[in-house]
Design a protein around this motif. Structure first.
Motif, PDB file in Angstrom:
ATOM      1  N   LEU A  99       0.831  -1.201   0.000  1.00 49.88           N
ATOM      2  CA  LEU A  99       0.000   0.000   0.000  1.00 49.88           C
ATOM      3  C   LEU A  99       0.866   1.252   0.000  1.00 49.88           C
ATOM      4  N   ASN A 100       1.937   1.242   0.762  1.00 44.08           N
ATOM      5  CA  ASN A 100       2.851   2.385   0.769  1.00 44.08           C
ATOM      6  C   ASN A 100       3.431   2.628  -0.619  1.00 44.08           C
ATOM      7  N   ARG A 101       3.772   1.560  -1.326  1.00 43.19           N
ATOM      8  CA  ARG A 101       4.295   1.679  -2.695  1.00 43.19           C
ATOM      9  C   ARG A 101       3.259   2.334  -3.608  1.00 43.19           C
ATOM     10  N   VAL A 102       2.018   1.869  -3.514  1.00 42.17           N
ATOM     11  CA  VAL A 102       0.967   2.392  -4.385  1.00 42.17           C
ATOM     12  C   VAL A 102       0.698   3.863  -4.071  1.00 42.17           C
ATOM     13  N   LEU A 103       0.609   4.188  -2.798  1.00 43.76           N
ATOM     14  CA  LEU A 103       0.346   5.581  -2.424  1.00 43.76           C
ATOM     15  C   LEU A 103       1.493   6.499  -2.833  1.00 43.76           C
ATOM     16  N   ALA A 104       2.725   6.035  -2.673  1.00 41.36           N
ATOM     17  CA  ALA A 104       3.874   6.845  -3.082  1.00 41.36           C
ATOM     18  C   ALA A 104       3.859   7.050  -4.601  1.00 41.36           C
ATOM     19  N   ALA A 105       3.505   6.007  -5.339  1.00 37.42           N
ATOM     20  CA  ALA A 105       3.418   6.133  -6.799  1.00 37.42           C
ATOM     21  C   ALA A 105       2.299   7.087  -7.190  1.00 37.42           C
ATOM     22  N   MET A 106       1.151   7.000  -6.512  1.00 39.44           N
ATOM     23  CA  MET A 106       0.035   7.907  -6.820  1.00 39.44           C
ATOM     24  C   MET A 106       0.416   9.357  -6.560  1.00 39.44           C
ATOM     25  N   ALA A 107       1.224   9.580  -5.540  1.00 38.51           N
ATOM     26  CA  ALA A 107       1.640  10.947  -5.217  1.00 38.51           C
ATOM     27  C   ALA A 107       2.503  11.545  -6.321  1.00 38.51           C
ATOM     28  N   LYS A 108       3.104  10.697  -7.146  1.00 35.69           N
ATOM     29  CA  LYS A 108       3.957  11.166  -8.243  1.00 35.69           C
ATOM     30  C   LYS A 108       3.168  11.475  -9.510  1.00 35.69           C
ATOM     31  N   LEU A 109       1.916  11.082  -9.560  1.00 34.08           N
ATOM     32  CA  LEU A 109       1.096  11.327 -10.749  1.00 34.08           C
ATOM     33  C   LEU A 109       0.737  12.806 -10.868  1.00 34.08           C
ATOM     34  N   PRO A 110       0.488  13.279 -12.080  1.00 32.25           N
ATOM     35  CA  PRO A 110      -0.012  14.652 -12.232  1.00 32.25           C
ATOM     36  C   PRO A 110      -1.341  14.796 -11.481  1.00 32.25           C
ATOM     37  N   PRO A 111      -1.595  15.954 -10.894  1.00 35.77           N
ATOM     38  CA  PRO A 111      -2.801  16.138 -10.074  1.00 35.77           C
ATOM     39  C   PRO A 111      -4.101  15.736 -10.777  1.00 35.77           C
ATOM     40  N   GLN A 112      -4.249  16.060 -12.049  1.00 35.86           N
ATOM     41  CA  GLN A 112      -5.496  15.741 -12.746  1.00 35.86           C
ATOM     42  C   GLN A 112      -5.722  14.233 -12.823  1.00 35.86           C
ATOM     43  N   GLN A 113      -4.659  13.474 -13.074  1.00 32.36           N
ATOM     44  CA  GLN A 113      -4.790  12.020 -13.138  1.00 32.36           C
ATOM     45  C   GLN A 113      -5.046  11.440 -11.753  1.00 32.36           C
ATOM     46  N   ARG A 114      -4.333  11.931 -10.754  1.00 35.22           N
ATOM     47  CA  ARG A 114      -4.490  11.429  -9.386  1.00 35.22           C
ATOM     48  C   ARG A 114      -5.915  11.693  -8.884  1.00 35.22           C
ATOM     49  N   GLU A 115      -6.446  12.874  -9.142  1.00 31.66           N
ATOM     50  CA  GLU A 115      -7.787  13.221  -8.686  1.00 31.66           C
ATOM     51  C   GLU A 115      -8.828  12.272  -9.269  1.00 31.66           C
ATOM     52  N   VAL A 116      -8.733  12.017 -10.572  1.00 36.43           N
ATOM     53  CA  VAL A 116      -9.697  11.125 -11.224  1.00 36.43           C
ATOM     54  C   VAL A 116      -9.552   9.706 -10.686  1.00 36.43           C
ATOM     55  N   LEU A 117      -8.325   9.229 -10.536  1.00 35.68           N
ATOM     56  CA  LEU A 117      -8.110   7.880  -9.989  1.00 35.68           C
ATOM     57  C   LEU A 117      -8.686   7.744  -8.580  1.00 35.68           C
ATOM     58  N   LEU A 118      -8.488   8.764  -7.757  1.00 33.01           N
ATOM     59  CA  LEU A 118      -9.021   8.722  -6.395  1.00 33.01           C
ATOM     60  C   LEU A 118     -10.546   8.723  -6.392  1.00 33.01           C
ATOM     61  N   LEU A 119     -11.144   9.549  -7.234  1.00 33.25           N
ATOM     62  CA  LEU A 119     -12.606   9.599  -7.274  1.00 33.25           C
ATOM     63  C   LEU A 119     -13.195   8.274  -7.739  1.00 33.25           C
ATOM     64  N   VAL A 120     -12.542   7.598  -8.668  1.00 35.53           N
ATOM     65  CA  VAL A 120     -13.029   6.309  -9.152  1.00 35.53           C
ATOM     66  C   VAL A 120     -12.761   5.214  -8.128  1.00 35.53           C
ATOM     67  N   SER A 121     -11.509   5.110  -7.683  1.00 34.42           N
ATOM     68  CA  SER A 121     -11.120   3.974  -6.858  1.00 34.42           C
ATOM     69  C   SER A 121     -11.498   4.094  -5.394  1.00 34.42           C
ATOM     70  N   VAL A 122     -11.461   5.279  -4.846  1.00 33.53           N
ATOM     71  CA  VAL A 122     -11.771   5.443  -3.423  1.00 33.53           C
ATOM     72  C   VAL A 122     -13.235   5.817  -3.209  1.00 33.53           C
ATOM     73  N   GLU A 123     -13.728   6.758  -4.000  1.00 32.09           N
ATOM     74  CA  GLU A 123     -15.084   7.252  -3.793  1.00 32.09           C
ATOM     75  C   GLU A 123     -16.132   6.536  -4.634  1.00 32.09           C
ATOM     76  N   GLY A 124     -15.712   5.764  -5.616  1.00 31.97           N
ATOM     77  CA  GLY A 124     -16.657   4.998  -6.416  1.00 31.97           C
ATOM     78  C   GLY A 124     -17.484   5.814  -7.396  1.00 31.97           C
ATOM     79  N   PHE A 125     -16.984   6.962  -7.796  1.00 31.42           N
ATOM     80  CA  PHE A 125     -17.685   7.801  -8.756  1.00 31.42           C
ATOM     81  C   PHE A 125     -17.620   7.166 -10.143  1.00 31.42           C
ATOM     82  N   SER A 126     -18.643   7.396 -10.939  1.00 31.34           N
ATOM     83  CA  SER A 126     -18.613   7.005 -12.347  1.00 31.34           C
ATOM     84  C   SER A 126     -17.918   8.116 -13.125  1.00 31.34           C
TER      85      SER A 126
END
Length: 175
Positions: A99-126
């Motif tokens: 999990l630490n590896r994944v979170l560290a990798a996500m922190a390196k993503l551009p903000p726009q990509q990270r935001e969309v990934l979080l909304l899909v994977s964590v919040e379950g947005f379509s």
């Protein structure tokens, strides 16, 4: 018109997303507070029949874009993500490391990509809900999601600190 009580029903989800988005508990709390203040102040603008959760996340997204993001440093965000992962993982040590590896990798993503990934994977947005919340075309959301997933996959493949899988045989570890 939406009520304050209906808005407050979404505080937990807003707080969770804000903590992942901001990287700082203090900034996340400020973002949630600003979001709630704006939502209550503009409750009369809420259109009946619209998804309240999407409307609230839209307010949060716009607030985040205009005030919080510019004030954070990448180092602080990565440090927070590592600490958050350590606090939130109750599984094995290997799961915690992964999990630490994944979170560290996500922190390196551009903000726009990270935001969309979080909304899909964590919040379950379509993708349609994200497009509404971020006020961008659905195609843009899908593009950011695809690029974010691919970039995350590459970052994780390039990371040589991955956990070596093992199996427990007869009470001892076999690597």
């Amino acid at each position: 018109m939406v009520t304050s009580s209906e808005i407050l029903d979404h505080v937990h989800q807003l707080r969770r997303y804000a903590r992942l988005l901001c990287g700082s508990p203090v900034d996340a709390d400020d973002l949630v507070q600003s979001t709630l203040e704006k939502a209550v102040r503009h409750a009369g603008r809420f259109v009946d029949g619209r998804n309240l959760r999407v409307w609230l996340f839209s307010i949060m997204h716009n607030t985040f874009r205009s005030t919080i993001r510019e004030s954070r440093s990448r180092l602080y965000r990565e440090t927070f993500w590592s600490e958050a992962a350590a606090d939130s993982v109750a599984g094995t040590q290997e799961a915690s490391v992964e999990l630490n590896r994944v979170l560290a990798a996500m922190a390196k993503l551009p903000p726009q990509q990270r935001e969309v990934l979080l909304l899909v994977s964590v919040e379950g947005f379509s993708t349609d809900e994200i497009a509404l919340a971020m006020d961008i075309p659905v195609g843009t959301v899908r593009s950011r999601l695809a690029r974010g997933r691919e970039a995350l996959r590459r970052l994780l493949e390039d990371d040589d600190s991955s956990v070596t899988p093992f199996t427990v045989v007869g009470g001892r570890d076999v690597h």
